[in-house]
Scaffold this active site. Structure first.
Site, PDB file in Angstrom:
ATOM      1  N   LYS A 139      -5.432  -7.747  14.354  1.00 24.69           N
ATOM      2  CA  LYS A 139      -5.162  -7.686  12.909  1.00 24.69           C
ATOM      3  C   LYS A 139      -5.477  -9.030  12.255  1.00 24.69           C
ATOM      4  O   LYS A 139      -6.069  -9.091  11.181  1.00 24.69           O
ATOM      5  CB  LYS A 139      -3.706  -7.280  12.666  1.00 24.69           C
ATOM      6  N   HIS A 143       4.626   7.843  11.037  1.00 23.57           N
ATOM      7  CA  HIS A 143       3.256   7.430  10.759  1.00 23.57           C
ATOM      8  C   HIS A 143       2.435   7.262  12.051  1.00 23.57           C
ATOM      9  O   HIS A 143       1.334   7.798  12.179  1.00 23.57           O
ATOM     10  CB  HIS A 143       3.284   6.138   9.936  1.00 23.57           C
ATOM     11  N   GLU A 191     -10.036  -5.961   1.752  1.00 25.83           N
ATOM     12  CA  GLU A 191     -10.441  -4.600   2.099  1.00 25.83           C
ATOM     13  C   GLU A 191     -11.762  -4.183   1.492  1.00 25.83           C
ATOM     14  O   GLU A 191     -11.895  -3.077   0.978  1.00 25.83           O
ATOM     15  CB  GLU A 191      -9.353  -3.614   1.646  1.00 25.83           C
ATOM     16  N   ARG A 225       6.499 -15.012 -11.112  1.00 24.76           N
ATOM     17  CA  ARG A 225       5.039 -14.950 -10.837  1.00 24.76           C
ATOM     18  C   ARG A 225       4.673 -15.376  -9.425  1.00 24.76           C
ATOM     19  O   ARG A 225       3.535 -15.724  -9.142  1.00 24.76           O
ATOM     20  CB  ARG A 225       4.243 -15.792 -11.828  1.00 24.76           C
ATOM     21  N   HIS A 247      -6.617   7.187  10.732  1.00 23.73           N
ATOM     22  CA  HIS A 247      -5.790   7.336   9.539  1.00 23.73           C
ATOM     23  C   HIS A 247      -6.325   8.358   8.547  1.00 23.73           C
ATOM     24  O   HIS A 247      -5.573   8.846   7.712  1.00 23.73           O
ATOM     25  CB  HIS A 247      -5.616   5.988   8.840  1.00 23.73           C
ATOM     26  N   HIS A 272      -3.285  10.440   7.793  1.00 26.68           N
ATOM     27  CA  HIS A 272      -2.661  10.502   6.468  1.00 26.68           C
ATOM     28  C   HIS A 272      -2.598  11.934   5.957  1.00 26.68           C
ATOM     29  O   HIS A 272      -1.604  12.346   5.352  1.00 26.68           O
ATOM     30  CB  HIS A 272      -3.445   9.650   5.462  1.00 26.68           C
ATOM     31  N   GLU A 320      -0.503   2.204  17.038  1.00 24.92           N
ATOM     32  CA  GLU A 320      -1.304   1.172  16.352  1.00 24.92           C
ATOM     33  C   GLU A 320      -1.796   0.118  17.355  1.00 24.92           C
ATOM     34  O   GLU A 320      -2.891  -0.423  17.211  1.00 24.92           O
ATOM     35  CB  GLU A 320      -0.490   0.499  15.235  1.00 24.92           C
ATOM     36  N   LYS A 343      -0.623  -7.393   2.261  1.00 25.17           N
ATOM     37  CA  LYS A 343      -0.437  -6.239   1.379  1.00 25.17           C
ATOM     38  C   LYS A 343       1.058  -6.003   1.183  1.00 25.17           C
ATOM     39  O   LYS A 343       1.809  -5.879   2.144  1.00 25.17           O
ATOM     40  CB  LYS A 343      -1.081  -4.986   1.992  1.00 25.17           C
ATOM     41  N   ASN A 392      -8.531   1.501   9.681  1.00 29.72           N
ATOM     42  CA  ASN A 392      -8.234   2.858   9.221  1.00 29.72           C
ATOM     43  C   ASN A 392      -8.544   3.933  10.270  1.00 29.72           C
ATOM     44  O   ASN A 392      -8.334   5.117  10.021  1.00 29.72           O
ATOM     45  CB  ASN A 392      -9.053   3.109   7.950  1.00 29.72           C
ATOM     46  N   ARG A 432     -12.207  -4.720   7.084  1.00 36.84           N
ATOM     47  CA  ARG A 432     -10.821  -4.261   7.176  1.00 36.84           C
ATOM     48  C   ARG A 432     -10.722  -2.739   7.279  1.00 36.84           C
ATOM     49  O   ARG A 432      -9.736  -2.212   7.771  1.00 36.84           O
ATOM     50  CB  ARG A 432     -10.021  -4.796   5.977  1.00 36.84           C
TER      51      ARG A 432
HETATM   52  N1  LIG Z   1       1.577  -3.845   4.204  1.00 32.65           N
HETATM   53  C1  LIG Z   1       0.830  -3.275   5.130  1.00 32.65           C
HETATM   54  O1  LIG Z   1      -0.289  -3.722   5.424  1.00 32.65           O
HETATM   55  C2  LIG Z   1       1.365  -2.084   5.856  1.00 32.65           C
HETATM   56  C3  LIG Z   1       0.715  -1.603   6.991  1.00 32.65           C
HETATM   57  C4  LIG Z   1       1.266  -0.532   7.670  1.00 32.65           C
HETATM   58  C5  LIG Z   1       2.429   0.066   7.210  1.00 32.65           C
HETATM   59  N2  LIG Z   1       3.039  -0.410   6.094  1.00 32.65           N
HETATM   60  C6  LIG Z   1       4.287   0.193   5.593  1.00 32.65           C
HETATM   61  O2  LIG Z   1       5.284   0.000   6.579  1.00 32.65           O
HETATM   62  C7  LIG Z   1       6.273   1.015   6.438  1.00 32.65           C
HETATM   63  C8  LIG Z   1       6.656   1.526   7.807  1.00 32.65           C
HETATM   64  O3  LIG Z   1       7.149   0.458   8.583  1.00 32.65           O
HETATM   65  P1  LIG Z   1       8.053   0.696   9.860  1.00 32.65           P
HETATM   66  O4  LIG Z   1       7.433   1.708  10.722  1.00 32.65           O
HETATM   67  O5  LIG Z   1       8.342  -0.638  10.408  1.00 32.65           O
HETATM   68  O6  LIG Z   1       9.336   1.416   9.253  1.00 32.65           O
HETATM   69  P2  LIG Z   1      10.799   0.915   8.810  1.00 32.65           P
HETATM   70  O7  LIG Z   1      10.742  -0.405   8.162  1.00 32.65           O
HETATM   71  O8  LIG Z   1      11.390   2.023   8.043  1.00 32.65           O
HETATM   72  O9  LIG Z   1      11.566   0.774  10.209  1.00 32.65           O
HETATM   73  C9  LIG Z   1      11.784   1.915  11.005  1.00 32.65           C
HETATM   74  C10 LIG Z   1      13.268   2.130  11.293  1.00 32.65           C
HETATM   75  O10 LIG Z   1      13.695   1.225  12.285  1.00 32.65           O
HETATM   76  C11 LIG Z   1      14.821   0.467  11.847  1.00 32.65           C
HETATM   77  N3  LIG Z   1      14.659  -0.840  12.492  1.00 32.65           N
HETATM   78  C12 LIG Z   1      13.719  -1.767  12.221  1.00 32.65           C
HETATM   79  N4  LIG Z   1      13.767  -2.757  13.111  1.00 32.65           N
HETATM   80  C13 LIG Z   1      14.782  -2.484  13.956  1.00 32.65           C
HETATM   81  C14 LIG Z   1      15.310  -3.136  15.108  1.00 32.65           C
HETATM   82  N5  LIG Z   1      14.737  -4.237  15.588  1.00 32.65           N
HETATM   83  N6  LIG Z   1      16.368  -2.587  15.716  1.00 32.65           N
HETATM   84  C15 LIG Z   1      16.907  -1.430  15.248  1.00 32.65           C
HETATM   85  N7  LIG Z   1      16.424  -0.746  14.195  1.00 32.65           N
HETATM   86  C16 LIG Z   1      15.375  -1.270  13.565  1.00 32.65           C
HETATM   87  C17 LIG Z   1      14.716   0.489  10.351  1.00 32.65           C
HETATM   88  O11 LIG Z   1      15.970   0.293   9.746  1.00 32.65           O
HETATM   89  C18 LIG Z   1      14.184   1.884  10.103  1.00 32.65           C
HETATM   90  O12 LIG Z   1      15.211   2.818  10.165  1.00 32.65           O
HETATM   91  C19 LIG Z   1       5.692   2.066   5.515  1.00 32.65           C
HETATM   92  O13 LIG Z   1       6.305   1.979   4.264  1.00 32.65           O
HETATM   93  C20 LIG Z   1       4.217   1.678   5.415  1.00 32.65           C
HETATM   94  O14 LIG Z   1       3.653   2.021   4.158  1.00 32.65           O
HETATM   95  C21 LIG Z   1       2.524  -1.464   5.414  1.00 32.65           C
HETATM   96 ZN   LIG Z   2      -1.170   2.690  10.244  1.00 32.68          ZN
END
Ligand SMILES: NC(=O)c1ccc[n+]([C@@H]2O[C@H](COP(=O)([O-])OP(=O)(O)OC[C@H]3O[C@@H](n4cnc5c(N)ncnc54)[C@H](O)[C@@H]3O)[C@@H](O)[C@H]2O)c1
Ligand SMILES: [Zn+2]
Length: 371
Positions: free
Chosen positions: A238, A276, A248, A124, A259, A263, A188, A146, A256, A252
């Protein structure tokens, strides 16, 4: 904002520091101690990140007296699923996880969301520390609480709000990030300037020239110039937005920006075709054009934004062969649409946005056709 001013997220339920520093991972043991996180540590990372930073971090933590368990998931969005989550539960419960333990999420947004949801739900809920290693995760995903996974029926459909106890972004980890991922993150960062910090936008405009290497490839310049300051400033946006609106319901939504169209583009092209951030850059351009079409901002803003996006290697061109009607239909189906009205986040000036739900669908259609 001064150089070392601490960023703190403050919500009705949580208060935690967000540290953005080159080399910050070296000081993780001290930070954990000062937060009294002294149970066992469950380090979750991915197959691309762990070899660079995971084993060194593990050694450092053990040297400081911590018990560390570690688990690596395959790199990439396809790991953000219920199956990987189930494996995390088995690993943690089988290893004797206790309520006083802490999950460390070392990686990009995929690791942060998945490990964050495991921390939110196992027993939990146990403590979570986010250690973002992508630009996107630093300025966006790791801050705000999130967490969640994808479902075959859609992205991010299962999850929970679970605020971390600490976010520690070591900007030195960006040196190994693939250049395309780095560029996607800049979208971003630029977005945060447009929605809430004109000074950040200007800093981004001047940074490349000031780095003394105007002809240098940006990724190369980045590797040689400390830009922790700029990243911290983008993270601050942020932090401020999340502190004002944890769940949200209000402010917040301004995150977007770009987006709504972004999206829809990601969905229309098939997830994974555009990163993205690349979709968001195109979305910001389209949405700024909508803002000019309704008289909210000047065409100069659109140009200035386009120039900055392109300086950071981001295209604003609408992908050829994409059916505008399909994009429109996808936008009207988005989960944020209420009673057929899209809630647009549109720029009024650099640093200021307005939320508008009175934009005629016909005007949007015409703007998209003109792109
Ligand atoms: N929780 C939230 O508020 C929120 C906000 C925006 C996005 N997200 C989520 O985040 C995800 C995307 O995140 P992302 O763009 O970081 O993608 P990711 O985590 O897939 O990382 C991108 C790539 O880079 C590699 N990588 C990461 N750090 C590295 C480093 N320092 N050196 C070498 N390689 C590295 C990873 O292995 C991956 O292949 C999506 O699933 C999205 O839904 C969440
Ligand atoms: Zn985004």
């Amino acid at each position: 904002m001064s150089h070392n001013e601490e960023l703190v997220v403050t919500t009705s339920t949580a208060r935690y520091p967000v540290i953005v520093e080159a080399g910050a991972l070296e000081r993780l043991p001290q930070h954990l101690a000062s937060l009294h996180l002294d149970g066992a540590l469950w380090l979750i990372s991915d197959s691309a990140v762990y070899p660079h930073y995971g084993s060194a971090l593990e050694g450092r933590l053990r040297g400081a007296g911590y018990t560390v368990h570690s688990h690596t998931i395959p790199s990439g969005e396809s790991s953000k699923n219920l199956n990987q989550l189930g494996q995390l539960y088995s690993w943690m419960l089988g290893g004797g996880v206790e309520r006083r333990d802490t999950v460390l999420a070392l990686g990009g947004g995929v690791v942060g969301d998945l490990a964050g949801f495991a921390a939110a739900s196992v027993l939990r809920g146990i403590a979570l520390v986010q250690l973002p290693t992508t630009l996107l995760a630093m300025v966006d995903a790791a801050v705000g609480g999130k967490t969640g996974v994808n479902h075959p029926l859609g992205k991010n459909l299962i999850g929970a709000f679970h605020q971390p106890r600490l976010v520690l972004a070591d900007t030195q980890t960006l040196h190994t990030l693939p250049p395309r991922e780095l560029r996607a993150g800049w979208a971003e960062v630029i977005k945060h300037g447009v929605i809430r910090d004109a000074g950040l936008f200007e800093q981004l405009e001047h940074w490349q020239a000031d780095s003394g290497a105007p002809n240098m490839d940006l990724d190369e310049a980045f590797r040689q110039t400390p830009i922790t300051e700029i990243i911290r400033r983008a993270v601050a946006v942020k932090v401020a937005v999340v502190s004002a609106d944890e769940r949200e319901q209000g402010e917040r939504i301004i995150l977007n920006y770009g987006h709504t169209v972004g999206h829809a583009l990601e969905a229309a092209m098939g997830y994974g075709t555009l990163l993205h951030g690349e979709a968001v850059a195109i979305g910001m351009h389209a949405e700024a054009r909508i803002a000019t079409a309704i008289g909210l901002c000047t065409p100069e803003l659109v140009e200035r934004q386009q120039q900055l996006l392109s300086t950071y290697g981001l295209s604003t061109a609408f992908p050829s062969g994409i059916d505008r009607e399909a994009i429109l239909a996808l936008m009207l189906r988005d989960k944020k649409v209420q009673r057929k009205r899209i809630r647009w986040v549109l720029p009024a000036a650099i640093g200021t946005v307005a939320v508008r739900d009175d934009v005629a669908v016909e005007l949007v259609r015409e703007t998209l056709l003109g792109l």
